[in-house]
Each structure stands twice: as structure tokens, then as C-alpha cells.
Write a protein that holds these residues in place. Sequence first.
Motif, mmCIF file in Angstrom:
data_model
loop_
_atom_site.group_PDB
_atom_site.id
_atom_site.type_symbol
_atom_site.label_atom_id
_atom_site.label_comp_id
_atom_site.label_asym_id
_atom_site.label_seq_id
_atom_site.Cartn_x
_atom_site.Cartn_y
_atom_site.Cartn_z
ATOM 1 N N TYR A 122 -53.232 40.938 1.256
ATOM 2 C CA TYR A 122 -52.812 39.470 1.742
ATOM 3 C C TYR A 122 -51.420 38.807 0.560
ATOM 4 C CZ TYR A 122 -55.291 37.667 -2.889
ATOM 5 O OH TYR A 122 -55.625 37.705 -4.283
ATOM 6 N N GLY A 123 -50.402 37.925 0.961
ATOM 7 C CA GLY A 123 -49.357 37.372 -0.321
ATOM 8 C C GLY A 123 -48.569 39.051 0.488
ATOM 9 N N ASN A 124 -48.448 39.847 1.347
ATOM 10 C CA ASN A 124 -47.435 40.827 0.833
ATOM 11 C C ASN A 124 -46.141 40.006 1.598
ATOM 12 O OD1 ASN A 124 -48.781 43.156 -0.858
ATOM 13 N ND2 ASN A 124 -50.279 42.697 0.253
ATOM 14 N N ILE A 125 -45.287 41.413 1.214
ATOM 15 C CA ILE A 125 -44.154 40.966 2.426
ATOM 16 C C ILE A 125 -43.623 42.569 3.037
ATOM 17 C CG2 ILE A 125 -41.814 39.493 2.554
ATOM 18 C CD1 ILE A 125 -42.251 38.276 0.453
ATOM 19 N N PHE A 126 -43.593 41.644 4.639
ATOM 20 C CA PHE A 126 -42.962 43.525 5.362
ATOM 21 C C PHE A 126 -42.218 43.448 5.765
ATOM 22 C CE2 PHE A 126 -47.601 43.934 4.350
ATOM 23 C CZ PHE A 126 -47.796 45.188 4.195
ATOM 24 N N SER A 127 -40.795 43.899 5.307
ATOM 25 C CA SER A 127 -39.335 43.818 6.137
ATOM 26 C C SER A 127 -39.462 45.585 6.575
ATOM 27 C CB SER A 127 -38.253 43.522 5.440
ATOM 28 O OG SER A 127 -37.505 43.608 6.111
ATOM 29 N N ILE A 128 -39.988 46.061 7.720
ATOM 30 C CA ILE A 128 -39.666 47.689 8.517
ATOM 31 C C ILE A 128 -38.686 47.862 8.916
ATOM 32 C CG2 ILE A 128 -41.585 49.445 9.287
ATOM 33 C CD1 ILE A 128 -42.952 47.716 7.129
#
Length: 177
Positions: free
Chosen positions: A168-174
Motif C-alpha cells: 500500500y501507499g506506493n507510487i507507480f509511474s510505469i
Amino acid sequence: PADVKIFRSAVVAIGGSKHVIVENLDIRRANTAIDVSESDSVIVRSNDIQDTLGIAIYLRWRNTNCLVENNTVLRAGNTALYVLTGEGNTLRSNWVAHVTDTILGYRVSGDQAGLGLQQSRNNLIEHNYLLFGGGFDYYFEHGSVIRYNFVYRTRGGGSPHGTDLRVYGNIFSINWQ
């Protein structure tokens, strides 16, 4: 010949130890930069690691209560940070960039993940930066927490496989290209 590149095996190898600190090292051109096995309460902190063919920091085989913190890994082949069969370890505030299949012109194989967890328990993975490479790779992981990490322009975010994982609370910019 001028094109020869020398790579060392494990530059730092720790086995069956307690209360060891590995910090402020500059490690370049290694197969594995730091390899820890069957140890308790080892701290791996503030190291600068570049151009590893395999795993940059490897908590291999039954490590407990270890801390991997504030390390910089640039250009790793297999996986940058890896925990195998450990318990209660913390990987925090590490910066990982360019986990790739080619290191200084040599093709390598592996997961190419920024951070890997395999068959371990109750680890805490937080506040890490994984940039331009792979995200997380989990394999039969149990009870670990993966939170507040930043994953930027990687091939994927994560492959959760295990039980009682809390992500949880992770930021993903793939980067999907």
C-alpha cells in the motif's frame, strides 16, 4: 587487450555473523557487491554500488533482522536488492536505477527487478526509489509489508505472489513502451 573489463565475485561476503555494519563503500564492477548469508542484525548502509552483473545487495539464505538502508545502486544486471529465505529484514530508503540486461557491454540474465523477495517472511520494504528498470518481484513471500516506495519508468510495478502481503501507499509511474 584494452577492451577487458574486470569483475570481482562477491566484494563483501558475510556468513554466519551477528551485529556487523557494512557502510560507506564505493563498489564497482562486481558480480555481487554485498552478499550476506545466515546472519543476524547486519546493517548495510550508505554504500555506492555500480555495474553489478548479478545482484548488488543479496541477503541470501536465512538472514534475520538485517537493515539495508540508504544505498545507491546504479546499473545492476539480475536484481538490485534481493532477500531470499530471510525474516524480519528491512530495506529502506535505497535508490536503484537502471536494472538492465546489459552491463558495460555484457549481456546478463535474471529477473531484472529493482527489488526481489523470495520465500522470506515478515520483511519491511519502504521509502525506496526504483527508477528505469524493474519494479518488485515476489516469489512465495509471506507476511511482508511493501509501502511508500516510488517506482518510476520501469517495465512493471510488481508481481505479488505469496500470502498475507500488505502492499500500500506506493507510487507507480510505469513506462509501458
